[in-house]
Scaffold this active site. Sequence first.
Site, PDB file in Angstrom:
ATOM      1  N   ARG A 160      51.271  22.969  58.507  1.00 57.64           N
ATOM      2  CA  ARG A 160      50.989  24.204  57.766  1.00 57.64           C
ATOM      3  C   ARG A 160      49.634  24.826  58.152  1.00 57.64           C
ATOM      4  NH1 ARG A 160      53.151  23.504  51.487  1.00 57.64           N
ATOM      5  NH2 ARG A 160      55.321  23.019  52.001  1.00 57.64           N
ATOM      6  N   ASN A 214      54.794  20.341  61.647  1.00 54.05           N
ATOM      7  CA  ASN A 214      55.657  20.546  60.486  1.00 54.05           C
ATOM      8  C   ASN A 214      55.333  21.877  59.823  1.00 54.05           C
ATOM      9  OD1 ASN A 214      57.496  19.580  58.229  1.00 54.05           O
ATOM     10  ND2 ASN A 214      55.599  19.917  57.098  1.00 54.05           N
ATOM     11  N   GLU A 215      56.337  22.721  59.664  1.00 51.03           N
ATOM     12  CA  GLU A 215      56.185  23.992  58.951  1.00 51.03           C
ATOM     13  C   GLU A 215      55.021  24.812  59.489  1.00 51.03           C
ATOM     14  OE1 GLU A 215      56.177  23.129  54.768  1.00 51.03           O
ATOM     15  OE2 GLU A 215      58.163  22.204  54.831  1.00 51.03           O
ATOM     16  N   ASN A 216      54.970  24.900  60.810  1.00 54.37           N
ATOM     17  CA  ASN A 216      53.872  25.646  61.435  1.00 54.37           C
ATOM     18  C   ASN A 216      54.057  27.152  61.340  1.00 54.37           C
ATOM     19  OD1 ASN A 216      54.325  22.936  63.306  1.00 54.37           O
ATOM     20  ND2 ASN A 216      52.206  23.320  62.716  1.00 54.37           N
TER      21      ASN A 216
END
Length: 822
Positions: free
Chosen positions: A391, A427-429
Amino acid sequence: MIPVRKLKSLLILLLATAGHITIAQQKTRLINNWEFVRQDLGGVWEAVRPVTPGNPESLPIWDKVNLPHCFNARDAVDPDVNYYQGPGWYRTTLNINNPYANGRTLLHFEGAGQKTDVYVYTTKVTSHLGGYDEWTADITKAVEDFKKTDVFNKQFKGKVPVEIRCDNSRDLESIPSQLSDFNVYGGIYRYLNLVYVPALSLDKIFASAEVDKAGVLGKLDIKARFYNPGNSQSAQGKIEITDPQGKVIASAPYNLNAINTDVKLAGFQVKKPKLWSPADPALYKVTVTVKSGDQTFTQTEKVGFRNFEFVDNGPFNLNGKRLLLRGTHRHEDNAGVAEAMTEDMMVKEMQLMKDMGVNFIRLGHYQQSRIILNLCDSLGILVWEEEPWCRGGLGGEVYKNQARAMLTNMIEQHYNHPAIILWGLGNENDWAGDFPEFDKAKIHAFMAEQNDRAHQLDPSRKTTIRRCDFCADVPDVYSPSIWAGWYRGIYTEYKKTTEEEFKKVKHFFHAEWGGDSHALRHSENPDNALSKVKTGTGTDERLGDASLVGGAARVSKDGDWSESYICNLFDWHLKEQETMPWLTGSAFWIFKDFSTPIRPDNPIPYMNQKGVVERDMTPKESYYVFQSYWTEKPMAHIYGHTWPIRWGEAGEYKMVKVYSNCDNAELFVNGKSMGIKKRNSQDFPAAGLHWQVTFNKGKNNIKVIAHKGKTTVTDEIDQEYQTDKWDKPAHMVFQKIAEVNGIITVQVKLVDSKGIQCLDAVNWVNFSLAGDGKLLDDLGTSSGSRKVQVYNGRAIISLKTNGGKSVVGVASPGLQSVFINL
């Protein structure tokens, strides 16, 4: 007669005087005799200066602790505060006596968060950035210098003071992002080891074990990286390969005249190796010995031969056969200790997973303990492990350099584990927020750079990311966002959505699905919220969907968070996966409830409650749903072990579900057979093992007898059936319900004006205590939180009496507080 023990000592002494001795390598976990203070100091001098006991000027006050230790063992789930993020100091004194002439004395950190400084007395030895990779502080020179001072003997009586400063302060230029849905903990929360090594030793062994698809020819190449601060120019030694039965099957000597880089030591062929798999995790042992002068160092690694393939536009194959990856996720987090889990805790957790039938795990969202990877190897659990780029967007060069280093360290440190098949790049970039700029092209470029780096470091494994559609073309395997029945859509849309996403990429995997459940909360109408949810608009998670207010109708906001609902959701997904022959596999989020700073309003504040076990590893009902689909050992579990009271009309039909992997089952209610049912995974719910029954008012006994082949298993519960109707909660009934070994458990019930328990109540309650005892709270569990939403009109908590008297109270908004004298 000379005792045997003394003879052994004499023999060692004789060998030593002969000039050829292999001193036993020494590695000691530093667990006891630590002190800690959760604040910063004016400088390291405040940790070592002479003080007078009892002197009020001798501040700060240090607490005695054991390692591993986390700053946030309690406050991560304290409902009244934000968890601490800042510096903390540890100190101890060590007896340091390195047995090797000119040897090195090391402090080996298996993980400490998030920025760490190491001191010997007042000398700063080193610093490390990153909370999840392993690293070593060579304290040899600092110890030698300190031993030459007067302070060594006068103040510290021949011991060496060591001080360690950890800091988990917020930092936008550090990963993982503070926007992540988990705590960025502080402390020495993994094991710290004191290690003695010779002047020349091994830093890493890279053992590459490969086997062809037919499983006939195995290749094992051994490379080594030496730890050589003395700049030795030569080394010799031997490599031995031991098979899973303990037999040495190959060996080879080596002789090196240059050891400045990673060096290939040997290559072996292993014909028809025993293959590693979840069903039979066969491990070979690689032992590398290095000798320099009269000193010898030995390092052992375990490897496994297996061949895996993500078939283009198809399923996953292991050793030439399709294997449906049945997976979950893990955070390093546990009740009472936060990230500072002991080895015993880790063993228990991973065995619970294996007993549930897990054959795959994603370690989210950072490199995890070497103990976990060793357990995955030995238990037969395939692994996706990822760097903590999670994130927030993309920072500057400091940020990117940390990501580069942590990806490199993760791959090099866990290179030999046969369990690992996927390296996660992020993850969830696609989640912005840490920087003014959110440039998709720059994120894509850095993702591509990390992808290349992973392949250069380890060509044998695949790369992957989850939920960043504009980077879906970068890794070998992609996992989109599909949360059917929780954040978007309803769970019956799962298969259709998954098929659509599967067709978009060459190699697909479904990581993260499921939903929250408040342990001990059950429902007679769990799917009620589905009627409010709009279908056909997608099943992904979008910004704001995790909020409990606002936005479109969604189960995560409008559902009842009952164990009953989540069992139905899991049940539907699992039965659908059995009819998806193209599916590589999936991993539901998450095995165990964990703490998070961004969910203060959940039924247990600051807890993500998507686990199938609670934060203290107590299984929820959903654990047995997975067990019924994923395991072979016969089992049967009646839904409702933690549901003491059901409700409805007199004579109304109620469904009883049995989760079982048996061929058939017979249900008995109050001694009367309700008939035999055959298991059929496509007969939802509970694979056809569901019965419509009527209960007696009051107590009812429910029993199942299930058969699998010649094996019979049973399960039995008692439940009350309430037909009385209730109005809104009017007051609380508070009572002691148990006392065992100085631990008292109390329960509050919410009842209406007529004293009838309000079985659908979801009010908040707050427990408190005054006196000698101590509440067992801040555990992040349904029965271990002083502030919690009630489950079916009740809530429980326990306390230690400490042999004294206490008054326990409970308050709830709009109701009169009540108390118990204990």
